[in-house]
Design a protein around this motif. Structure first.
Motif, PDB file in Angstrom:
ATOM      1  N   GLU A  18       0.825  -1.202   0.000  1.00 50.73           N
ATOM      2  CA  GLU A  18       0.000   0.000   0.000  1.00 50.73           C
ATOM      3  C   GLU A  18       0.861   1.254   0.000  1.00 50.73           C
ATOM      4  O   GLU A  18       0.548   2.232  -0.692  1.00 50.73           O
ATOM      5  N   ARG A  19       1.941   1.237   0.768  1.00 48.90           N
ATOM      6  CA  ARG A  19       2.845   2.390   0.819  1.00 48.90           C
ATOM      7  C   ARG A  19       3.496   2.625  -0.536  1.00 48.90           C
ATOM      8  O   ARG A  19       3.590   3.761  -1.008  1.00 48.90           O
ATOM      9  N   GLU A  20       3.951   1.559  -1.189  1.00 50.57           N
ATOM     10  CA  GLU A  20       4.578   1.704  -2.506  1.00 50.57           C
ATOM     11  C   GLU A  20       3.581   2.238  -3.523  1.00 50.57           C
ATOM     12  O   GLU A  20       3.932   3.073  -4.366  1.00 50.57           O
ATOM     13  N   SER A  21       2.354   1.747  -3.459  1.00 51.19           N
ATOM     14  CA  SER A  21       1.324   2.228  -4.376  1.00 51.19           C
ATOM     15  C   SER A  21       1.083   3.720  -4.186  1.00 51.19           C
ATOM     16  O   SER A  21       0.951   4.478  -5.161  1.00 51.19           O
ATOM     17  N   GLN A  22       1.055   4.162  -2.931  1.00 48.97           N
ATOM     18  CA  GLN A  22       0.880   5.584  -2.644  1.00 48.97           C
ATOM     19  C   GLN A  22       2.050   6.397  -3.180  1.00 48.97           C
ATOM     20  O   GLN A  22       1.868   7.455  -3.792  1.00 48.97           O
ATOM     21  N   MET A  23       3.259   5.916  -2.941  1.00 49.71           N
ATOM     22  CA  MET A  23       4.446   6.621  -3.420  1.00 49.71           C
ATOM     23  C   MET A  23       4.433   6.760  -4.939  1.00 49.71           C
ATOM     24  O   MET A  23       4.767   7.823  -5.490  1.00 49.71           O
ATOM     25  N   GLU A  28       4.081   9.934  -9.757  1.00 53.21           N
ATOM     26  CA  GLU A  28       3.545  10.143 -11.099  1.00 53.21           C
ATOM     27  C   GLU A  28       2.943  11.535 -11.231  1.00 53.21           C
ATOM     28  O   GLU A  28       3.146  12.236 -12.227  1.00 53.21           O
ATOM     29  N   GLU A  29       2.235  11.954 -10.198  1.00 56.95           N
ATOM     30  CA  GLU A  29       1.618  13.284 -10.202  1.00 56.95           C
ATOM     31  C   GLU A  29       2.676  14.384 -10.237  1.00 56.95           C
ATOM     32  O   GLU A  29       2.572  15.339 -11.021  1.00 56.95           O
ATOM     33  N   VAL A  30       3.717  14.247  -9.428  1.00 57.79           N
ATOM     34  CA  VAL A  30       4.755  15.283  -9.369  1.00 57.79           C
ATOM     35  C   VAL A  30       5.566  15.311 -10.663  1.00 57.79           C
ATOM     36  O   VAL A  30       5.881  16.389 -11.196  1.00 57.79           O
ATOM     37  N   PHE A  31       5.922  14.148 -11.181  1.00 53.17           N
ATOM     38  CA  PHE A  31       6.651  14.087 -12.450  1.00 53.17           C
ATOM     39  C   PHE A  31       5.857  14.770 -13.560  1.00 53.17           C
ATOM     40  O   PHE A  31       6.417  15.501 -14.382  1.00 53.17           O
ATOM     41  N   ALA A  32       4.556  14.495 -13.605  1.00 58.10           N
ATOM     42  CA  ALA A  32       3.715  15.080 -14.653  1.00 58.10           C
ATOM     43  C   ALA A  32       3.605  16.588 -14.501  1.00 58.10           C
ATOM     44  O   ALA A  32       3.568  17.324 -15.490  1.00 58.10           O
ATOM     45  N   GLU A  33       3.561  17.070 -13.266  1.00 60.97           N
ATOM     46  CA  GLU A  33       3.434  18.511 -13.011  1.00 60.97           C
ATOM     47  C   GLU A  33       4.718  19.262 -13.343  1.00 60.97           C
ATOM     48  O   GLU A  33       4.688  20.326 -13.970  1.00 60.97           O
ATOM     49  N   ALA A  45       8.869  12.677  -1.318  1.00 58.98           N
ATOM     50  CA  ALA A  45       8.784  12.145   0.051  1.00 58.98           C
ATOM     51  C   ALA A  45       7.885  13.019   0.919  1.00 58.98           C
ATOM     52  O   ALA A  45       7.056  12.516   1.692  1.00 58.98           O
ATOM     53  N   GLU A  46       8.031  14.343   0.769  1.00 52.15           N
ATOM     54  CA  GLU A  46       7.222  15.263   1.578  1.00 52.15           C
ATOM     55  C   GLU A  46       5.742  15.102   1.266  1.00 52.15           C
ATOM     56  O   GLU A  46       4.905  15.057   2.169  1.00 52.15           O
ATOM     57  N   ARG A  47       5.399  15.010  -0.015  1.00 49.28           N
ATOM     58  CA  ARG A  47       3.988  14.861  -0.390  1.00 49.28           C
ATOM     59  C   ARG A  47       3.430  13.511   0.064  1.00 49.28           C
ATOM     60  O   ARG A  47       2.234  13.400   0.339  1.00 49.28           O
ATOM     61  N   CYS A  48       4.295  12.508   0.118  1.00 47.54           N
ATOM     62  CA  CYS A  48       3.858  11.182   0.575  1.00 47.54           C
ATOM     63  C   CYS A  48       3.733  11.116   2.089  1.00 47.54           C
ATOM     64  O   CYS A  48       3.097  10.193   2.623  1.00 47.54           O
ATOM     65  N   ARG A 114      -1.914  11.814 -16.670  1.00 42.86           N
ATOM     66  CA  ARG A 114      -0.682  12.140 -15.942  1.00 42.86           C
ATOM     67  C   ARG A 114       0.483  11.322 -16.480  1.00 42.86           C
ATOM     68  O   ARG A 114       1.583  11.849 -16.695  1.00 42.86           O
ATOM     69  N   SER A 115       0.250  10.036 -16.695  1.00 44.29           N
ATOM     70  CA  SER A 115       1.313   9.180 -17.225  1.00 44.29           C
ATOM     71  C   SER A 115       1.701   9.624 -18.628  1.00 44.29           C
ATOM     72  O   SER A 115       2.886   9.676 -18.974  1.00 44.29           O
ATOM     73  N   PHE A 116       0.700   9.949 -19.436  1.00 42.47           N
ATOM     74  CA  PHE A 116       0.975  10.351 -20.808  1.00 42.47           C
ATOM     75  C   PHE A 116       1.774  11.649 -20.837  1.00 42.47           C
ATOM     76  O   PHE A 116       2.747  11.782 -21.588  1.00 42.47           O
TER      77      PHE A 116
END
Length: 215
Positions: A18-23, A28-33, A45-48, A114-116
């Motif tokens: 579950e932790r890995e899925s959250q990370m 993915e969200e931060v990379f896309a942004e 890490a901070e956002r997680c 986001r992935s795209f």
């Protein structure tokens, strides 16, 4: 405990999976942004809500984190191929085949926007494995589109078919990125815009009798 004292709220302890899925979702969200190059492990890490050492413990490095996301995208790529090919198989004629395939493609890229965006925004900054994953998607789409063009216009030189197919793929990628900035555009509208240009431009070469306005 007095009547006005509230019991402390206990946070649910996450399993490793579950932790890995959250990370991965946050990364993915931060990379896309921000793009891959500008993203720091500290911010992820901070956002997680975890420590940076924990992030490194799970994924090893920023490249390792991205590769884990790519493993998810590889499964999504297989899903994209399945969805697109199934939609195209229902087509009544070449134009309808392309229409159905493009609607399926744009629906998929909208649902995985986001992935795209992550893959398309700055490919030169990404690891080699990521660039190869992007090319795999393009080869996959090429394998679906080229036979449609070739069957409709057997007189075309194979190089022409290849060139026209690559033009359509490039247009689809740009429209998909544009749709991430214009979420009100539906997959059907995106498909219509694509075919307005691509099919109309090819109609004289492939079959002058095909008219998109009558579809």
């Amino acid at each position: 405990m007095t009547p006005n004292t509230k019991a402390p709220v206990r946070r649910k302890r996450m399993s490793r999976a579950e932790r890995e899925s959250q990370m991965l979702e946050v990364a993915e969200e931060v990379f896309a942004e921000q793009g891959y190059r500008a993203t720091s492990m500290e911010e992820i890490a901070e956002r997680c809500g975890v420590s940076k050492p924990m992030l490194y413990e799970h994924f090893g490095s920023k490249d390792g984190l991205l590769l884990a996301i790519l493993a998810i995208l590889a499964r999504a790529r297989a899903e994209l191929h399945h969805v697109t090919s199934e939609a195209m198989a229902l087509g009544r004629d070449p134009l309808d085949v392309l229409y159905r395939g493009l609607v399926a493609y744009y629906s998929f890229t909208r649902d995985h926007s986001r992935s795209f965006a992550l893959l398309m925004h700055e490919p030169m900054a990404l690891p080699d494995a990521t660039i190869e994953a992007i090319e795999d998607v393009r080869r996959q789409q090429h394998g679906l589109i080229a036979p449609v063009l070739a069957s409709q216009a057997p007189h075309l030189d194979p190089v022409q078919v290849e060139a026209y197919t690559e033009i359509i793929i490039g247009a689809c990628e740009r429209i998909s990125l544009w749709c991430t900035r214009r979420p009100e555009i539906t997959p059907e509208e995106a498909t219509r815009y694509t075919l307005d240009l691509c099919w109309s431009g090819l109609s004289g070469t492939i079959n002058p009798e095909n008219d998109i306005s009558g579809s």
